[in-house]
Design a protein around this motif. Structure first.
Motif, mmCIF file in Angstrom:
data_model
loop_
_atom_site.group_PDB
_atom_site.id
_atom_site.type_symbol
_atom_site.label_atom_id
_atom_site.label_comp_id
_atom_site.label_asym_id
_atom_site.label_seq_id
_atom_site.Cartn_x
_atom_site.Cartn_y
_atom_site.Cartn_z
ATOM 1 N N TRP A 145 55.132 31.205 48.562
ATOM 2 C CA TRP A 145 55.544 32.387 49.053
ATOM 3 C C TRP A 145 55.877 32.471 50.567
ATOM 4 N N GLN A 146 55.671 31.263 51.114
ATOM 5 C CA GLN A 146 56.159 31.427 52.404
ATOM 6 C C GLN A 146 57.551 30.905 52.706
ATOM 7 N N ALA A 147 58.100 30.292 51.390
ATOM 8 C CA ALA A 147 59.442 30.186 51.383
ATOM 9 C C ALA A 147 60.219 31.478 51.324
ATOM 10 N N TRP A 148 59.589 32.343 50.823
ATOM 11 C CA TRP A 148 60.124 33.678 50.748
ATOM 12 C C TRP A 148 60.078 34.718 52.005
ATOM 13 N N GLY A 149 59.159 34.098 52.895
ATOM 14 C CA GLY A 149 58.815 34.719 54.322
ATOM 15 C C GLY A 149 57.570 35.463 54.186
ATOM 16 N N VAL A 150 57.009 35.292 53.149
ATOM 17 C CA VAL A 150 55.477 35.951 53.432
ATOM 18 C C VAL A 150 54.519 35.120 54.119
ATOM 19 N N ASP A 151 53.672 35.782 55.047
ATOM 20 C CA ASP A 151 52.816 35.343 56.098
ATOM 21 C C ASP A 151 51.393 35.482 55.565
ATOM 22 N N PRO A 152 50.811 34.479 54.911
ATOM 23 C CA PRO A 152 49.284 34.725 54.348
ATOM 24 C C PRO A 152 48.461 35.119 55.411
ATOM 25 N N ASP A 153 48.596 34.832 56.572
ATOM 26 C CA ASP A 153 47.852 35.308 57.737
ATOM 27 C C ASP A 153 47.969 36.864 58.087
ATOM 28 N N ARG A 154 48.824 37.610 57.795
ATOM 29 C CA ARG A 154 48.606 38.828 57.792
ATOM 30 C C ARG A 154 48.046 39.845 56.478
ATOM 31 N N VAL A 155 47.769 41.000 56.724
ATOM 32 C CA VAL A 155 47.279 41.901 55.625
ATOM 33 C C VAL A 155 48.477 41.946 54.828
ATOM 34 N N LEU A 156 48.568 41.902 53.402
ATOM 35 C CA LEU A 156 49.430 41.920 52.754
ATOM 36 C C LEU A 156 49.423 43.065 51.838
ATOM 37 N N GLY A 197 49.264 46.365 62.832
ATOM 38 C CA GLY A 197 49.988 45.274 63.447
ATOM 39 C C GLY A 197 50.351 44.170 62.552
ATOM 40 N N GLN A 198 49.343 43.408 62.461
ATOM 41 C CA GLN A 198 49.864 42.055 61.743
ATOM 42 C C GLN A 198 49.708 42.208 60.098
ATOM 43 N N CYS A 199 50.813 42.776 59.501
ATOM 44 C CA CYS A 199 50.717 43.175 58.274
ATOM 45 C C CYS A 199 52.184 43.052 57.702
ATOM 46 N N GLN A 200 52.255 42.799 56.448
ATOM 47 C CA GLN A 200 53.427 43.074 55.513
ATOM 48 C C GLN A 200 53.506 43.947 54.440
ATOM 49 N N PHE A 201 54.661 44.483 54.089
ATOM 50 C CA PHE A 201 54.604 45.433 52.580
ATOM 51 C C PHE A 201 55.524 44.387 51.916
#
Length: 633
Positions: A435-446, A472-476
């Motif tokens: 997932w990180q290769a696609w830009g997902v940051d596992p340390d954020r709330v997803l 704040g630290q989240c991704q959609f």
């Protein structure tokens, strides 16, 4: 002493260069409309290499332009046998198949083409075909559909209108013009009202023109062939009560089909014995309609009381399709003319005919507009009234329907308990995904935003930056699916505007993930922290597939049944805390789930523990059987 190669034939490399030169010359003649010269050169290439895929394909295009369609189809099929990944060949084969009336095969090859190439790239061969043959109406039809799907609605509407004006009996073009008034994706909320008004006016104009057409066999045949080819699939995504518009549409297509196919009277008395129940669908395969509705009917209906007859109207089949014949008294699948489908359904002498959906499969759209059984009912595979005078009953869910639900349908509303469905969960093991290769940051709330992009209406875009501002630290994590670049870009620009309005940048919070395989989609659900339901048209199958992963689910029920799927699922599980009553509360719940780890984990555990409450519920099936048995009298 002789030089190396002296006395031998041309090298393989020289042969390749010669064949390529012949092919270039052939294409040059072809582009200038000099078909005989081009054919001669393509044939020379094939004499040297009979399996040359490009030469087979282009020779097939020449034969197609000459009207030798069976040979054209055979040549293109040979090209695809040699090179299955060949978008242009799939496009042109789809056009040829449409010309000879094999609509389902045409649709299958068009889908293959779109899966293999960018939607915008698909426009190129169609434009080239029209340059070579301006009166090539089948290519023009497909071009208009692709223009619409690429977000070029005005260009699509213009082309459809030109086709209709050139041939007033071309109902496919007329309906295409109507439907092109409805964008796949809206830039602003006010566009919805204007689109609806344009659509209504277009429908009224088409209906008025139809009423003036002569009723000769050729006109009726062409008009009826257009029914189902372009449907108002995207109308219900506007989040409005569409009963009036659907009734206008349904009366038009109903009149066309009745004029072309006058229906003989049905038997006055039913045959003794078990109730004969037919199911007509083009989606007896791995599809959400099969998963949510049809599979439960096939698995759970009492065969001592009901004899099931299945009619699979699509050329697309898979392992599910092939496994079904033994589950029915009769299961008919494969390509047939509409006359043949009518005959085989009538021969079954059914008491009732069930359509899991009306609005997706084109053959089902045609058959649903005819009276083929004494009682005809549809379910919510595409949760929208049909507007058809031939559809008697709409089978729905007691938990999903609002209090005034009956006013949304032209059919009589039949409410089944709970979700109204016998749902059997899928078991798909999650894939290993970087997932990180696609830009997902596992340390954020997803936050998972799992719906098709056209389900998201612009008036609700504000929820994402409002959540981001608080958490704040989240991704959609959105899914771009198979939509065109033009539609994806339109959605992305809309989100950019929404985030800028709150002083934020969408790039810092939003990802559009590529299309996922079933195993990757299972991994996506396992990855997420919170599932954000879409507002207006709620998640159905997507919500059900999220349950095994223990995702907290935030939903805001709407005023229509299709906006209350997730609400009903949570109600059945007796999970009320994450059901919002307003947009502000939706944001508040999503924010709390993002910030309060303990509450998020508690809700997730409850989801996982109570998921069985929505699986294999016998109550809807028993209620459906009770209604079916009333038809015996």
């Amino acid at each position: 002493m002789s030089l190396p190669g002296k006395g031998l034939g041309p090298s393989r490399e020289d042969q390749e260069k010669h064949l390529q030169a012949l092919l270039v010359q052939a294409v040059h003649h072809h582009q200038r409309g000099q078909l005989e010269e081009a054919i001669s050169l393509y044939q020379q290439v094939l004499q040297a290499r009979p399996a040359h895929p490009e030469a087979l394909h282009l020779l097939g295009v020449c034969r197609q332009q000459q009207g030798v369609l069976e040979e054209a189809i055979a040549l293109m099929q040979q090209a695809l046998a040699q090179q299955p990944w060949f978008p242009d060949a799939h496009y042109n084969l789809a056009i040829a198949l449409k010309q000879v009336g094999y609509l389902e095969e045409a649709k299958a090859h068009l889908q293959q083409a779109l899966e293999q190439g960018e939607w915008e790239a698909a426009l190129v061969p169609l434009l080239q075909a029209l340059e070579l043959q301006p009166d090539f109406t089948d290519a023009a039809h497909i071009l208009a559909i692709l223009l619409r799907d690429c977000g070029q609605e005005e260009e699509a509407a213009k082309l459809f209108y030109q086709l209709w004006q050139a041939d007033p009996a071309d109902l496919a073009a007329a309906l295409g013009w109507c439907v092109s008034q409805l964008p796949l994706l809206y830039d602003a909320p006010e566009q919805i009202a204007s689109a609806r008004q344009r659509y209504r006016q277009a429908l009224e104009e088409v209906k008025a023109r139809w009423e003036q057409l002569p009723r000769d066999p050729e006109t009726l045949e062409q008009a009826a062939a257009g029914v189902g080819s372009v449907q108002p699939f995207f109308l219900p995504y506007q989040g409005q009560n569409d009963r009036e518009l659907q009734q206008l549409y349904g009366s038009l297509v109903g009149e066309v089909m009745a004029a072309r196919y006058p229906q003989p009277s049905l038997p006055q008395q039913r045959r003794p014995g078990r109730l004969r129940v037919g199911i007509v669908s083009g989606l007896f395969r791995d599809h959400s309609v099969w998963k949510i509705l049809t599979r439960g009917w096939v698995e759970a209906l009492d065969r001592s009381q009901e004899a099931l007859y299945g009619f699979h109207t699509s050329a697309i089949q898979d392992e599910i399709t092939r496994s079904l014949p033994s589950r029915f008294e009769q299961f008919v699948a494969g390509s047939r003319s509409l006359m043949e489908w009518q005959a085989v359904i009538r021969e079954a002498q059914l008491d009732v005919l069930l359509y899991p959906e009306v609005g997706i499969d084109p053959v089902c759209a045609q058959l649903a507009a005819l009276r083929l059984a004494p009682v005809q009912a549809m379910a919510w595979g595409h949760p929208q009234t049909s507007g058809l005078p031939t559809m008697d009953v709409f089978i729905s869910s007691e938990l999903m329907e609002p209090p005034d639900g009956a006013s949304h349908y032209t059919e009589q509303l039949l409410l089944l308990p709970g979700l109204g469905t016998y749902y059997i969960p899928s078991e798909v093991a999650p894939a290993s995904v970087d997932w990180q290769a696609w830009g997902v940051d596992p340390d954020r709330v997803l936050y998972l935003c799992a719906q098709s992009l056209f389900k998201y209406l612009p008036q609700y875009d504000e929820v994402f930056p409002r959540i981001a501002r608080e958490v704040g630290q989240c991704q959609f994590l959105f899914l771009q699916g198979r939509l065109s670049q033009g539609i994806r870009q339109r959605f992305w620009q809309r989100l950019q505007r929404a985030f800028r309005a709150y002083g934020l940048a969408a790039e810092d919070y939003v990802l559009l993930l590529p299309e996922l395989s079933p195993a990757e989609y299972a991994a996506y659900n396992a990855l997420g922290d919170v599932y954000l339901d879409s507002i207006g048209w709620s998640g159905g199958n997507t919500t059900l597939e999220a349950l095994p992963h223990g995702l907290p689910i935030v939903t805001l029920p709407g005023s229509l049944m299709r906006g209350r799927h997730t609400y009903a699922i949570l109600q059945q599980m007796e999970l009320h805390e994450t059901i919002a009553s307003s947009l502000d509360e939706y944001v508040q719940i999503a924010v709390r789930l993002g910030l309060d780890d303990r509450w998020r984990e508690k809700v997730g555990r409850q989801v996982k523990a109570r998921q069985e409450r929505v699986y294999r519920d016998p109550a809807p099936i028993r209620a459906l059987e009770a209604w079916l048995q009333t038809l015996k009298s």
